[in-house]
Scaffold this motif. Structure first.
Motif, mmCIF file in Angstrom:
data_model
loop_
_atom_site.group_PDB
_atom_site.id
_atom_site.type_symbol
_atom_site.label_atom_id
_atom_site.label_comp_id
_atom_site.label_asym_id
_atom_site.label_seq_id
_atom_site.Cartn_x
_atom_site.Cartn_y
_atom_site.Cartn_z
ATOM 1 N N ILE A 159 2.812 -1.575 -4.920
ATOM 2 C CA ILE A 159 2.167 -2.881 -4.782
ATOM 3 C C ILE A 159 0.654 -2.697 -4.644
ATOM 4 O O ILE A 159 -0.126 -3.414 -5.261
ATOM 5 N N GLU A 205 4.324 -5.189 -9.430
ATOM 6 C CA GLU A 205 4.946 -6.452 -9.043
ATOM 7 C C GLU A 205 5.975 -6.209 -7.945
ATOM 8 O O GLU A 205 6.797 -5.303 -8.043
ATOM 9 N N LYS A 206 5.918 -7.044 -6.925
ATOM 10 C CA LYS A 206 6.718 -6.839 -5.725
ATOM 11 C C LYS A 206 8.220 -6.957 -5.966
ATOM 12 O O LYS A 206 8.987 -6.129 -5.500
ATOM 13 N N HIS A 259 9.391 0.870 -5.421
ATOM 14 C CA HIS A 259 8.534 0.244 -6.431
ATOM 15 C C HIS A 259 8.026 1.356 -7.349
ATOM 16 O O HIS A 259 7.373 2.291 -6.867
#
Length: 64
Positions: free
Chosen positions: A28, A33-34, A24
């Protein structure tokens, strides 16, 4: 990783190294945003560990 099979950080340095981890870009825990493609990148294990350690240090300083 099918879209980008190589580590994006290594590629910035002119090194071609196969990526191992989908990372990511913005964690998170920091509001990233995942599952958004725009928040995902491929990293090798070394670059991922380095990035994660740096982000944790920054978070600790900001919360400390």
């Amino acid at each position: 990783m099918a879209k980008q099979p190589y580590c994006v950080e290594c590629m910035k340095q002119g090194i071609v190294r196969r990526g191992e981890i989908v990372d990511h870009i913005k964690e998170i825990n920091d509001g990233g945003e995942k599952l958004a493609d725009s928040n995902l990148q491929t990293l090798c294990r070394v670059c991922h560990n380095r990035k994660t350690a740096l982000e944790r240090r920054k978070r600790a300083l900001n919360n400390g």
